[in-house]
Write a protein that holds these residues in place. Structure first.
Motif, short mmCIF file in Angstrom:
data_model
loop_
_atom_site.label_atom_id
_atom_site.label_comp_id
_atom_site.label_asym_id
_atom_site.label_seq_id
_atom_site.Cartn_x
_atom_site.Cartn_y
_atom_site.Cartn_z
N GLY A 74 0.62 -1.27 0.14
CA GLY A 74 0.04 -0.12 -0.11
C GLY A 74 0.69 1.18 0.10
N ARG A 75 0.42 2.16 -0.76
CA ARG A 75 1.18 3.53 -0.73
C ARG A 75 0.10 4.69 -1.20
NH1 ARG A 75 6.78 3.19 -4.09
NH2 ARG A 75 7.14 5.06 -2.53
N VAL A 99 -3.15 -6.52 -9.56
CA VAL A 99 -4.46 -6.24 -8.83
C VAL A 99 -4.34 -4.88 -8.13
CG1 VAL A 99 -6.36 -7.03 -7.45
CG2 VAL A 99 -5.12 -8.55 -8.73
N ILE A 100 -5.13 -3.93 -8.53
CA ILE A 100 -4.82 -2.54 -7.78
C ILE A 100 -6.22 -2.09 -7.22
CG2 ILE A 100 -4.37 0.00 -8.36
CD1 ILE A 100 -3.11 -1.14 -10.93
N ALA A 101 -6.22 -1.79 -6.00
CA ALA A 101 -7.49 -1.20 -5.57
C ALA A 101 -7.08 0.37 -4.79
CB ALA A 101 -8.24 -2.20 -4.45
N PHE A 102 -7.88 1.10 -4.75
CA PHE A 102 -7.63 2.63 -3.97
C PHE A 102 -9.00 2.62 -3.17
CE2 PHE A 102 -10.11 5.53 -6.21
CZ PHE A 102 -10.37 4.82 -7.63
N ASP A 103 -8.86 3.28 -2.01
CA ASP A 103 -9.78 4.12 -1.45
C ASP A 103 -10.27 5.37 -1.93
OD1 ASP A 103 -9.40 1.77 -0.02
OD2 ASP A 103 -8.44 3.14 1.87
N LEU A 104 -11.49 5.52 -2.39
CA LEU A 104 -11.98 6.89 -2.74
C LEU A 104 -11.73 7.69 -1.66
CD1 LEU A 104 -15.73 6.09 -4.09
CD2 LEU A 104 -13.78 7.02 -5.46
N GLU A 117 -3.64 0.28 -3.21
CA GLU A 117 -3.04 -0.92 -2.91
C GLU A 117 -2.80 -1.84 -4.11
OE1 GLU A 117 -4.71 -2.64 1.75
OE2 GLU A 117 -5.09 -3.72 -0.20
N GLN A 118 -1.81 -2.62 -4.24
CA GLN A 118 -1.26 -3.35 -5.34
C GLN A 118 -0.68 -4.69 -5.15
OE1 GLN A 118 0.55 -1.31 -8.53
NE2 GLN A 118 1.57 -0.03 -6.97
N ALA A 119 -0.99 -5.47 -5.84
CA ALA A 119 -0.08 -6.88 -5.64
C ALA A 119 -0.34 -7.48 -7.20
CB ALA A 119 -0.89 -7.83 -4.60
#
Lengths: 297, 119
Positions: A13-14, A66-71, A30-32
């Motif tokens: 996470g960054r 796989v990438i996900a971010f928090d709005l 976040e990504q992996a």
């Protein structure tokens, strides 16, 4: 001295900083994994933890980044400066702009975008406005619009965040029935926990997009070009908020869209029952990969 | 009225105890010819006096109630909100009270239907 290797999960996470509608936002990403970028959008009032299982699936991570971010306002993303003077409202323009800014900031080339609920609506807006920028769009619990018999109560000064209510308990309670009855206990309650942690007014602000501003019963989705951005729609059968019929309706309006029912799942497939969900997701991702190979050849 | 076993199971549950610490309301639950009038008061679920006015009334269609009791209920019958949203149940009264105590309501309904807890 003996050192022990840390037992980290694959996800890293960054933070990034993006400007959206003239306001600066510090956003958690976040990504992996390695490979085709798969950008994941969380549901209203929740955050990127909903994709925790995908971030830990070795098979997926061997082929996809796989990438996900928090709005902004969600999870570990901050609200913009001055938030304390405003009511938070998510609009279609703000949502699309935020996603595109994240893509730009991360330098991602033509990701697959996958979103659930409000994210499932957002992929329609994204395919419509920025189709060539995406390899494909996957809508989970998509619909052109949403309604609730409790809409009057939801909008009653955001009943879930009135001072005499416990916002976290209220928000989570409102979504707890949307989970399929066979969801693993642990994942059901983790999904509920995410909703208990939202900031005041955030879930209600997201629902503004879901129920009002993001309404796509305007015929525009017919302009989605699935030859440019293939559209896949996956719907959990226990979802009464964005039910399978809503995704079927989208599929009827978008030529070339592919719809599949996900028996046993509810409104939060990737979070409430990840293993079952992955069984439905993998063939879709395989098809997108195969199509890409065909296009490349 | 619910059996003593059902009330005991509810009142022994830590999450019910925590959520009812400040509760003072009455719920009416009806399905077919079955009626339950329950007081959430003094940190517990108890049968209410017959002349007490309900803050929230829940009426569930008998077919939906039967389906809810199945090991894996079908879509639309798996939760009180699913029933309400799909026209299988009618909820009236004070919605702030309803939303405040819905987790306990779900436990009550599960206990009445299956002897289990929602949680």
């Amino acid at each position: 001295m003996t050192t022990v290797a840390p037992c980290f999960e694959p996800a890293v996470g960054r933070y990034i900083t993006i400007d959206v509608e003239g306001r600066r936002n510090r956003v958690y990403v976040e990504q992996a994994g390695e490979g085709i970028p798969l950008l994941c959008l969380h549901t209203a009032g929740a955050d990127s933890r909903q994709y925790r299982a995908l971030m830990n699936d070795e098979r997926l991570l061997s082929q996809y980044r796989v990438i996900a971010f928090d709005l902004p306002y969600h999870g570990k993303s901050s609200p913009p400066e001055g938030w304390e003077r405003d009511d938070y409202l998510l609009t279609s323009d703000r949502y699309v702009a935020t996603v595109m800014k994240v893509i730009e900031a991360l330098g991602i080339d033509r990701p697959i975008v996958m979103g659930c609920s409000i994210g499932g609506r957002a992929v329609l807006h994204l395919a419509l406005r920025h189709g060539p920028k995406f390899r494909a769009a996957i809508g989970l619990q998509s619909g052109l619009h949403a309604e609730s018999v409790f809409n009057a109560q939801y909008s009653d000064e955001a009943i879930m965040n009135r001072p005499e209510a416990h916002g976290g308990e209220m928000c989570s309670m409102l979504i707890s029935g949307l989970i399929g009855p066979e969801a693993p206990h642990k994942d059901r309650w983790e999904t509920i926990w995410h909703y208990m942690q939202g900031g005041p007014g955030v879930f209600a602000g997201d629902l503004y997009y879901y129920f009002d501003d993001g309404d796509l019963r305007n015929g525009l989705v017919a302009n989605i070009d699935t030859a440019v951005c293939p559209l896949y729609l996956l719907s959990g059968e226990y979802d009464y908020s964005a039910p399978p019929e809503a995704a079927e309706e989208v599929a009827r309006h978008v030529a070339g869209a592919k719809y599949s029912l996900m028996p046993g799942l509810g409104h939060f497939p990737m979070s409430e029952d990840p293993e079952r969900f992955l069984g439905y997701l993998r063939p879709v991702l395989d098809e997108i990969r195969a199509r890409e190979s065909g296009v490349a050849a | 009225m619910p059996s003593t076993e059902i009330l005991d199971a509810l009142n022994a549950d830590p999450s019910v105890q925590r959520r009812l610490r400040f509760a003072n309301c009455v719920l009416r639950i009806e399905t077919g010819d079955r009626r339950w009038l329950l007081a959430l008061r003094d940190g517990k679920v108890a049968s209410a006096a017959a002349d007490e006015t309900a803050d929230v009334t829940i009426r569930i269609a008998p077919e939906a109630w039967a389906a809810f009791q199945q090991p894996v209920p079908p879509p639309g019958c798996h939760d009180i909100y699913a029933m309400a949203e799909t026209g299988r149940a009618d909820v009236t009264g004070d919605f702030l009270t309803l939303f405040r105590y819905s987790y306990v309501l779900k436990d009550i309904l599960q206990q009445l239907a299956t002897g289990r807890m929602f949680g």
